[in-house]
Write a protein that holds these residues in place. Structure first.
Motif, PDB file in Angstrom:
ATOM      1  N   LYS A  84      29.870  23.082  32.166  1.00 12.30           N
ATOM      2  CA  LYS A  84      28.595  23.246  32.917  1.00 12.30           C
ATOM      3  C   LYS A  84      28.449  24.794  33.403  1.00 12.30           C
ATOM      4  O   LYS A  84      29.352  25.339  34.233  1.00 12.30           O
ATOM      5  N   THR A  85      27.257  25.358  33.521  1.00 13.15           N
ATOM      6  CA  THR A  85      26.850  26.462  33.900  1.00 13.15           C
ATOM      7  C   THR A  85      25.890  26.183  35.094  1.00 13.15           C
ATOM      8  O   THR A  85      25.696  25.358  35.418  1.00 13.15           O
ATOM      9  N   GLU A  86      25.538  27.120  35.625  1.00 13.22           N
ATOM     10  CA  GLU A  86      24.490  26.905  36.688  1.00 13.22           C
ATOM     11  C   GLU A  86      23.194  26.254  36.224  1.00 13.22           C
ATOM     12  O   GLU A  86      22.634  25.173  36.862  1.00 13.22           O
ATOM     13  N   ARG A  87      22.801  26.342  35.032  1.00 13.28           N
ATOM     14  CA  ARG A  87      21.701  25.324  34.587  1.00 13.28           C
ATOM     15  C   ARG A  87      21.882  24.813  33.117  1.00 13.28           C
ATOM     16  O   ARG A  87      21.204  23.984  32.845  1.00 13.28           O
ATOM     17  N   LEU A  88      23.153  24.942  32.487  1.00 19.71           N
ATOM     18  CA  LEU A  88      22.995  24.471  31.251  1.00 19.71           C
ATOM     19  C   LEU A  88      24.517  23.540  30.963  1.00 19.71           C
ATOM     20  O   LEU A  88      25.355  23.700  32.133  1.00 19.71           O
ATOM     21  N   VAL A  89      24.586  22.906  30.224  1.00 19.60           N
ATOM     22  CA  VAL A  89      25.745  22.126  29.691  1.00 19.60           C
ATOM     23  C   VAL A  89      26.065  22.376  28.209  1.00 19.60           C
ATOM     24  O   VAL A  89      25.239  22.273  27.405  1.00 19.60           O
ATOM     25  N   VAL A 105      23.990  23.596  23.189  1.00 22.42           N
ATOM     26  CA  VAL A 105      23.394  24.015  24.507  1.00 22.42           C
ATOM     27  C   VAL A 105      22.242  23.156  24.813  1.00 22.42           C
ATOM     28  O   VAL A 105      21.375  22.828  24.232  1.00 22.42           O
ATOM     29  N   GLU A 106      22.579  22.446  26.211  1.00 20.00           N
ATOM     30  CA  GLU A 106      21.719  21.475  26.618  1.00 20.00           C
ATOM     31  C   GLU A 106      21.248  21.787  28.088  1.00 20.00           C
ATOM     32  O   GLU A 106      21.899  22.267  28.878  1.00 20.00           O
ATOM     33  N   LEU A 107      19.663  21.638  28.326  1.00 20.31           N
ATOM     34  CA  LEU A 107      19.083  21.790  29.524  1.00 20.31           C
ATOM     35  C   LEU A 107      18.487  20.703  29.745  1.00 20.31           C
ATOM     36  O   LEU A 107      17.704  20.162  29.008  1.00 20.31           O
ATOM     37  N   ASP A 108      18.626  19.961  30.978  1.00 24.20           N
ATOM     38  CA  ASP A 108      17.872  18.950  31.290  1.00 24.20           C
ATOM     39  C   ASP A 108      18.034  17.828  30.444  1.00 24.20           C
ATOM     40  O   ASP A 108      17.125  17.010  30.192  1.00 24.20           O
ATOM     41  N   GLY A 109      19.118  17.546  29.930  1.00 22.40           N
ATOM     42  CA  GLY A 109      19.329  16.281  28.709  1.00 22.40           C
ATOM     43  C   GLY A 109      18.915  16.595  27.212  1.00 22.40           C
ATOM     44  O   GLY A 109      19.220  15.735  26.550  1.00 22.40           O
ATOM     45  N   ALA A 110      18.564  17.848  27.252  1.00 21.96           N
ATOM     46  CA  ALA A 110      18.104  17.944  25.799  1.00 21.96           C
ATOM     47  C   ALA A 110      18.527  19.125  25.242  1.00 21.96           C
ATOM     48  O   ALA A 110      18.843  20.252  25.712  1.00 21.96           O
ATOM     49  N   MET A 111      18.692  19.297  23.902  1.00 21.19           N
ATOM     50  CA  MET A 111      19.261  20.393  23.284  1.00 21.19           C
ATOM     51  C   MET A 111      18.290  21.389  23.013  1.00 21.19           C
ATOM     52  O   MET A 111      17.171  21.254  22.591  1.00 21.19           O
ATOM     53  N   ILE A 112      18.717  22.689  23.410  1.00 22.97           N
ATOM     54  CA  ILE A 112      17.723  23.888  23.306  1.00 22.97           C
ATOM     55  C   ILE A 112      18.323  24.689  22.376  1.00 22.97           C
ATOM     56  O   ILE A 112      17.835  25.790  22.007  1.00 22.97           O
ATOM     57  N   GLY A 113      19.461  24.740  22.143  1.00 24.96           N
ATOM     58  CA  GLY A 113      20.319  25.929  21.163  1.00 24.96           C
ATOM     59  C   GLY A 113      21.709  25.436  20.823  1.00 24.96           C
ATOM     60  O   GLY A 113      22.252  24.358  21.066  1.00 24.96           O
ATOM     61  N   HIS A 114      22.425  26.406  20.038  1.00 27.10           N
ATOM     62  CA  HIS A 114      23.667  25.985  19.457  1.00 27.10           C
ATOM     63  C   HIS A 114      24.222  27.225  19.732  1.00 27.10           C
ATOM     64  O   HIS A 114      23.814  28.308  19.257  1.00 27.10           O
ATOM     65  N   VAL A 115      25.585  27.223  20.252  1.00 24.71           N
ATOM     66  CA  VAL A 115      26.711  28.510  20.175  1.00 24.71           C
ATOM     67  C   VAL A 115      27.896  28.151  19.463  1.00 24.71           C
ATOM     68  O   VAL A 115      28.219  27.080  19.430  1.00 24.71           O
ATOM     69  N   LEU A 116      28.375  29.063  18.410  1.00 27.77           N
ATOM     70  CA  LEU A 116      29.256  28.937  17.551  1.00 27.77           C
ATOM     71  C   LEU A 116      30.524  29.886  17.513  1.00 27.77           C
ATOM     72  O   LEU A 116      29.990  31.042  17.540  1.00 27.77           O
ATOM     73  N   LEU A 117      31.548  29.542  17.886  1.00 33.36           N
ATOM     74  CA  LEU A 117      32.536  30.425  17.572  1.00 33.36           C
ATOM     75  C   LEU A 117      33.306  29.914  16.439  1.00 33.36           C
ATOM     76  O   LEU A 117      33.730  28.588  16.240  1.00 33.36           O
ATOM     77  N   CYS A 164      26.274  31.605  25.986  1.00 28.48           N
ATOM     78  CA  CYS A 164      27.099  32.452  25.303  1.00 28.48           C
ATOM     79  C   CYS A 164      28.563  33.146  26.165  1.00 28.48           C
ATOM     80  O   CYS A 164      29.548  33.152  25.767  1.00 28.48           O
ATOM     81  N   ALA A 165      28.167  33.456  27.316  1.00 32.20           N
ATOM     82  CA  ALA A 165      29.142  33.901  28.384  1.00 32.20           C
ATOM     83  C   ALA A 165      29.956  32.565  28.782  1.00 32.20           C
ATOM     84  O   ALA A 165      31.394  32.949  28.605  1.00 32.20           O
ATOM     85  N   ALA A 166      29.533  31.401  28.877  1.00 32.85           N
ATOM     86  CA  ALA A 166      30.481  30.259  29.011  1.00 32.85           C
ATOM     87  C   ALA A 166      31.386  30.171  27.849  1.00 32.85           C
ATOM     88  O   ALA A 166      32.303  29.761  28.160  1.00 32.85           O
ATOM     89  N   ALA A 167      30.762  30.257  26.610  1.00 32.38           N
ATOM     90  CA  ALA A 167      31.379  29.748  25.369  1.00 32.38           C
ATOM     91  C   ALA A 167      32.406  30.920  25.172  1.00 32.38           C
ATOM     92  O   ALA A 167      33.789  30.308  24.978  1.00 32.38           O
ATOM     93  N   LEU A 168      32.198  32.179  25.505  1.00 38.18           N
ATOM     94  CA  LEU A 168      33.332  33.189  25.371  1.00 38.18           C
ATOM     95  C   LEU A 168      34.484  33.003  26.412  1.00 38.18           C
ATOM     96  O   LEU A 168      35.590  33.266  26.426  1.00 38.18           O
ATOM     97  N   ALA A 169      33.876  32.605  27.527  1.00 36.99           N
ATOM     98  CA  ALA A 169      35.035  32.250  28.812  1.00 36.99           C
ATOM     99  C   ALA A 169      35.916  31.177  28.056  1.00 36.99           C
ATOM    100  O   ALA A 169      37.134  31.225  28.532  1.00 36.99           O
ATOM    101  N   TRP A 170      35.277  30.155  27.664  1.00 46.86           N
ATOM    102  CA  TRP A 170      36.133  28.991  27.192  1.00 46.86           C
ATOM    103  C   TRP A 170      37.215  29.455  25.818  1.00 46.86           C
ATOM    104  O   TRP A 170      38.296  29.334  26.086  1.00 46.86           O
ATOM    105  N   PHE A 171      36.497  30.412  25.165  1.00 48.89           N
ATOM    106  CA  PHE A 171      37.386  30.825  23.989  1.00 48.89           C
ATOM    107  C   PHE A 171      38.592  31.607  24.668  1.00 48.89           C
ATOM    108  O   PHE A 171      39.821  31.922  24.263  1.00 48.89           O
TER     109      PHE A 171
END
Length: 179
Positions: free
Chosen positions: A15-20, A71-83, A118-125
């Motif tokens: 969870k980020t400030e606005r996204l899941v 990448v989810e915003l308000d319960g809906a998918m808005i994007g995809h981040v892939l590593l 992307c910053a959140a996914a990179l932090a996870w990585f």
């Protein structure tokens, strides 16, 4: 490209400030198809895929493997981040390293969601594979992607011609991590 190995998957949703950021689910299939058939999204990626083809080929739960985040915003998918591992990358500087990719629906552009996700996914990585560099490739004509790469701490390794366009290859090393 290969999936990331030796990581616990799936992680708890990030969870980020606005996204899941979470693993893909069956409810995301229509949004994945929309991403892959969008001419706008694929301006710098060789063009969109055919909807009928994707409707036939896309599994019930698309893109479900380690390093693949919806990448989810308000319960809906808005994007995809892939590593994933860039094992077959055309450039030796990228081969075998983790590769960051991302796609966002046009309605989500211009709000900073890509940078946040992307910053959140990179932090996870960085937490699961500490000390590993990450590469990113984009067309040099894709100004937004170039700005995002810089914001995320990627520095240019080289430019090269591929797919009838100049490509930019950047790397993010542990000493260049942006907080």
């Amino acid at each position: 490209m290969e999936i990331l190995q030796h990581v616990t998957w799936p992680p708890e949703p990030i969870k980020t400030e606005r996204l899941v950021l979470r693993e893909p689910e069956a409810r995301d299939r229509p949004a994945f198809i929309e991403l892959l058939t969008s001419a706008q999204v694929h301006t710098y990626l060789g063009g969109p895929r055919l909807r009928a083809e994707l409707e036939r080929e896309t599994p019930a739960v698309p893109q479900r493997w380690p390093g693949s985040f919806v990448v989810e915003l308000d319960g809906a998918m808005i994007g995809h981040v892939l590593l994933r591992r860039a094992t077959g990358h055309r450039r030796p500087a990228a081969a075998g390293k983790a590769d960051l990719g991302y796609l966002f629906l046009p309605r989500a552009w211009g709000f900073g969601y890509a940078a946040e996700a992307c910053a959140a996914a990179l932090a996870w990585f960085d937490g699961v594979l500490p000390g590993e560099p990450v590469v990113l490739t984009t067309q040099s004509a894709n100004v937004r992607s170039m700005r995002l790469a810089a914001k995320l701490g990627f520095t240019e390794v080289e430019r090269f011609e591929a797919w009838e366009a100049e490509q930019w290859l950047g790397i993010r090393t542990p000493d260049r991590i942006v907080p």
